[in-house]
Write a protein that holds these residues in place. Structure first.
Motif, PDB file in Angstrom:
ATOM      1  N   THR A 193      28.826  34.830  41.679  1.00  0.00           N
ATOM      2  CA  THR A 193      28.861  34.781  40.138  1.00  0.00           C
ATOM      3  C   THR A 193      30.068  35.358  39.413  1.00  0.00           C
ATOM      4  O   THR A 193      30.842  34.713  38.582  1.00  0.00           O
ATOM      5  N   HIS A 194      30.685  36.454  40.152  1.00  0.00           N
ATOM      6  CA  HIS A 194      32.061  37.010  39.650  1.00  0.00           C
ATOM      7  C   HIS A 194      33.128  35.866  39.544  1.00  0.00           C
ATOM      8  O   HIS A 194      33.823  35.902  38.666  1.00  0.00           O
ATOM      9  N   LEU A 195      33.437  35.062  40.503  1.00  0.00           N
ATOM     10  CA  LEU A 195      34.378  34.136  40.626  1.00  0.00           C
ATOM     11  C   LEU A 195      34.036  33.158  39.321  1.00  0.00           C
ATOM     12  O   LEU A 195      35.197  32.679  38.833  1.00  0.00           O
ATOM     13  N   VAL A 196      32.831  32.742  39.090  1.00  0.00           N
ATOM     14  CA  VAL A 196      32.539  31.918  38.170  1.00  0.00           C
ATOM     15  C   VAL A 196      32.798  32.425  36.661  1.00  0.00           C
ATOM     16  O   VAL A 196      33.579  31.734  36.221  1.00  0.00           O
ATOM     17  N   VAL A 225      39.823  30.933  51.200  1.00  0.00           N
ATOM     18  CA  VAL A 225      40.114  31.751  49.858  1.00  0.00           C
ATOM     19  C   VAL A 225      40.675  30.707  48.910  1.00  0.00           C
ATOM     20  O   VAL A 225      40.227  30.507  47.889  1.00  0.00           O
ATOM     21  N   LEU A 226      42.019  30.164  49.167  1.00  0.00           N
ATOM     22  CA  LEU A 226      42.680  29.481  48.034  1.00  0.00           C
ATOM     23  C   LEU A 226      41.958  28.185  47.872  1.00  0.00           C
ATOM     24  O   LEU A 226      41.776  28.082  46.593  1.00  0.00           O
ATOM     25  N   LEU A 227      41.444  27.352  48.676  1.00  0.00           N
ATOM     26  CA  LEU A 227      40.889  26.003  48.344  1.00  0.00           C
ATOM     27  C   LEU A 227      39.733  26.291  47.978  1.00  0.00           C
ATOM     28  O   LEU A 227      39.328  25.552  46.968  1.00  0.00           O
ATOM     29  N   LEU A 228      38.905  27.109  48.433  1.00  0.00           N
ATOM     30  CA  LEU A 228      37.602  27.393  47.760  1.00  0.00           C
ATOM     31  C   LEU A 228      37.662  27.934  46.299  1.00  0.00           C
ATOM     32  O   LEU A 228      36.915  27.458  45.520  1.00  0.00           O
ATOM     33  N   ASN A 229      38.549  28.965  46.196  1.00  0.00           N
ATOM     34  CA  ASN A 229      38.694  29.370  44.796  1.00  0.00           C
ATOM     35  C   ASN A 229      39.212  27.868  43.856  1.00  0.00           C
ATOM     36  O   ASN A 229      38.498  27.971  42.657  1.00  0.00           O
TER      37      ASN A 229
END
Length: 502
Positions: free
Chosen positions: A483-486, A172-176
């Protein structure tokens, strides 16, 4: 990915110190001369005025010393991290992709070390630690393959701040952080207060070797929060944590022009009516105890039609009685290990005692696996699965996510009561319905206040292209995932999907 083996009992007492020695050998820049960890800020390693002892929840012993930056250092960290934005965002997407690929290679090269440190850091079993790290690595590979169309006609925001809980520091954190960086932002993150700081510091050191504009600040929330949330150079905030802290972050952000995605806890409920597949439900109940239910998507509230309660209890006991709770690195036959701290266990036990004093029944209380501990090991951080029935409305467990292996069973007499009890937290990340009637399932699912609703199955956060968010008080701001994260941390022509105050 290499196979990681368990440590034999005679070596367990040496394993954590051996791991830190290995980490100092291969990533020496992350440590000072006394072996204490430093904060990587904009390419420099910052010495704090003080450190704090990070204790492993596995045995309660000090694992490492983590930095406590001062308020002044936190402000300086934000300013220096923001200074990395313009040169990084000026690089082409292809150049950024190559740098992120270099970071991915370094993380993969040291994957086994990161997994083992993570296991000691927050008490994961080796399979769950492997899963956390590997989901980060494979998720990043997916974003690298698909990032082009996601960034079409979009531009990065600036400096993005990440404040996250300790339970999934990699997936979660590192991937974000990595995706936000890939999108052209510079990033600063806070070491989670309760755990994960050792493994994250090592991972950030590897990312700095690849010259990614990422910084990691260690310290108390009261010393860091003003800088990491309110500083004018912060362009976006990603928060994962409890409702009280999340509501305060939201209060400070909603009237600003900062982008935010705030994931806050909710009580994830499983509603059961007109149902017969108890074997299938038993498998779901057992699977739901992954990492001792220390997950934002854990189901801890079971709302069951009154006539089905006896059958549910039998299915629950059948599923849970075979779970083994013990030292996560001593035996491969352990399903989950400790909670994040002995104080968390004390807190849960106090809540259970309070509920019992108010008339709650304990329908099931498991035991720890005696053969899954070393003879002298402290067991203060361990608690076995517990099922409570008849929790009254004035009990804290009625409205609260326990964030541990404590389940609440609610008996209901009508469909209206089923929906009301399932929606008790006025918004959740996930929920589920179990019923043999497909039309009833769809009708009930449409009334549950959760971002994702499963029908006869558990729902999870999801990976890669799957979006993630929450309803009601469980989420504020833009949704993430795929796509939402980007889009969450870039500017562009597309409308952002999210949960907004209005």
């Amino acid at each position: 990915m290499s196979q990681i083996e368990l440590v034999g009992e005679p070596l367990l007492h040496l394993e954590s110190s051996r791991l830190l020695a290995e980490a100092r050998r291969v990533i020496p820049e992350a440590f000072d001369a006394q072996g204490r960890l430093l904060s990587p800020i904009a390419g420099a390693w910052v010495h704090p005025p003080a450190w704090f002892d990070a204790r492993s929840p596995i045995d309660g012993q000090v694992f490492a010393s983590l930095p406590l930056l001062s308020q002044e250092q936190a402000v300086q960290a934000v300013e220096k991290a923001a200074g990395e934005f313009l040169p990084w965002s000026a690089r082409s997407l292809n150049a950024r992709m190559h740098a992120v690929l270099d970071a991915l290679d370094l993380l993969e090269d040291h994957r086994d070390l990161l997994v083992r440190v993570l296991a000691w850091d927050i008490g994961k079993t080796l399979p769950t630690a492997c899963n956390d790290v590997d989901r980060c690595l494979t998720g990043l590979e997916w974003y690298l393959e698909n990032i082009g169309p996601m960034l079409e006609s979009r531009a990065p925001l600036g400096l993005v701040s990440n404040i996250a809980s300790w339970n999934y520091p990699f997936s979660v954190l590192l991937l974000n952080v990595l995706v936000q960086t890939l999108a052209g932002n510079s990033v600063i993150a806070k070491i989670p207060t309760q755990g994960g700081g050792v493994s994250l510091t090592l991972a950030f050191a590897l990312m700095r070797r690849a010259r990614l504009p990422v910084s990691l600040a260690g310290g108390r929330g009261k010393d860091l929060s003003e800088a990491l949330v309110g500083h004018p150079l912060i362009a976006g905030v990603a928060f994962i944590g409890g409702r009280a802290n999340g509501a305060e972050v939201h209060r400070r952000l909603r009237d600003t022009n900062k982008r935010y995605a705030l994931e806050m806890e909710g009580v994830n409920a499983y509603a059961i009516t007109q149902f017969t597949d108890w074997d299938g439900l038993s498998r779901q109940i057992r699977a739901g105890f992954d990492f001792g239910k220390q997950r934002c998507t854990a189901y801890t509230r079971w709302v069951v039609e009154k006539s089905l309660v006896p059958r549910f209890v039998r299915a629950y006991v059948d599923a849970v009685s075979s779970l083994r709770v013990g030292h996560p690195l001593l035996s491969s036959h352990v399903d989950f290990g400790p909670l994040i701290s002995a104080s968390k266990v004390e807190e849960l036990r106090a809540l259970i005692d309070d509920a019992r004093a108010r008339g709650t029944q304990v329908l099931y209380e498991g035991t720890l696996a005696d053969d899954a501990f070393t003879p002298t090991q402290s067991r203060g951080g361990y608690i076995a699965p517990t099922l409570l029935f008849g929790v009254p409305r004035d009990s804290e467990l009625y409205l609260r996510e326990p964030f541990g292996p404590v389940d609440v069973l609610m008996s209901v007499d009508s469909e209206e009561e089923l929906i009301r009890e399932a929606n008790v937290s006025q918004g959740a990340l996930v929920a589920s319905v179990a019923t043999d009637d497909p039309q009833l399932a769809e009708r009930l699912a449409s009334q549950l206040q959760a971002f994702k609703v499963g029908i006869n199955k558990l729902r999870s956060r999801g990976d890669r292209e799957e979006p993630f968010g929450g309803k009601g008080g469980s989420w504020a701001g833009v949704f993430v995932g795929g796509t939402h994260l980007v889009h969450a941390f870039t500017e562009g022509p597309h409308a952002l999907e999210g949960n907004w105050p209005d």
